[in-house]
Design a protein around this motif. Structure first.
Motif: not given
Length: 286
Positions: A55-59, A103-107, A110-115, A146-149
């Motif tokens: 649910p938090t990691f997509r490629v 890839a995207t990762w939702l930590s 409150n952080f989301a990271i994409g490469v 991205a920060y969603t806090g």
């Protein structure tokens, strides 16, 4: 699993310019005016496939076909009767392929990271089924966070590197490209409600270097430049909004996205460019 198809412009070669000169033909001095009309460019057609591993990691993986053509018409007219105008035409086609991945990762904080990145690949220029030149497509690498806090707010930042120097030697020897870097910062906040739905308000800034430069000598005597190439930079800011149009069970089924961007380019002396860009998008979820 998600599958998507996109078509975008990789390089645009549409322009019109004129050049005045004095030539001696058959012992007669003539003033000439040459007009260059160019139309066409390179388009990137991509088929992408993405998979949710957790649910938090997509490629995702994308296959690209680069295609396009460049049509140039050159017309020279003389300032004296008895000399017919000269016209020339040239048409070059381009084709190539490439692969990209991301890839995207939702930590959980409150952080989301994409490469994402694109591999270098082959590119060919042909005329009448004859290969004129072959080269490499520019590779690319990018990352964003991205920060969603903060309630009702998303803050984001990203950077992108593109290896345009891979195209050197593919076109004219007088045109050299350099690798470029791009940085962007943006925010999205909750705005007013329209028919019970929240309107998203957005704003952002982008800074980037441009891949193609101009020889300093073309601008006359520029102190301190010698024969070096002059490079341009671009700065842009944008404002936008996402307006929900239809909701079913609390889920947005259609959204209208509007954005207005102001961009400016500068670098070579006495050469500047300003532009306004208005974009409109409609997203529909069945």
């Amino acid at each position: 699993v998600a599958i998507g198809v996109s078509i975008s412009t990789l390089l645009d070669r549409t322009f019109t310019t004129q050049s005045a000169a004095t030539q001696v033909i058959g012992g007669t001095e003539l003033h000439t005016l040459t007009t260059y009309n160019s139309a066409g460019g390179l388009n990137d057609v991509r088929l992408g496939v993405a998979y949710t591993i957790t649910p938090t990691f997509r490629v995702g993986l994308g296959g690209h076909v680069v295609t396009g053509e460049n049509r140039v018409n050159i017309a020279t007219v003389f300032d004296r009767d008895g000399f017919l105008p000269l016209t020339r035409a040239s048409e070059v086609s381009y084709n190539g392929t490439s692969l990209s991945a991301g890839a995207t990762w939702l930590s959980g904080k409150n952080f989301a990271i994409g490469v994402s990145g694109r591999l270098e690949s082959s590119l060919r220029a042909t005329r009448s089924d004859t290969v004129l030149r072959s080269g490499r497509m520019p590779g690319r690498a990018g990352a964003s966070v991205a920060y969603t806090g903060i309630a009702g707010t998303v803050l984001s930042a990203g950077a992108n590197f593109e290896q345009w120097s891979a195209l050197n030697g593919f076109g004219s020897e007088d045109v050299r490209a350099r690798d470029t870097r791009e940085y962007g910062f943006g925010a999205e906040v909750e705005g007013p409600r329209v028919r019970g739905s929240i309107v998203a308000l957005r704003g952002g800034v982008r800074l980037r270097t441009l891949p193609f430069g101009v020889a300093a000598g073309r601008f006359g005597d520029v102190p301190g430049t010698g024969s070096q190439t002059l490079w341009a930079k671009e700065r842009a800011w944008a404002l936008g909004a996402g307006v929900p149009l239809a909701n079913t069970g609390g889920l947005s089924r259609a959204t209208l996205d509007l954005a207005l961007q102001r961009a400016s380019r500068s670098g070579p002396p006495e050469v500047t460019e300003r532009a306004w860009t208005l974009s409109v998008g409609l997203a529909i979820r069945p």
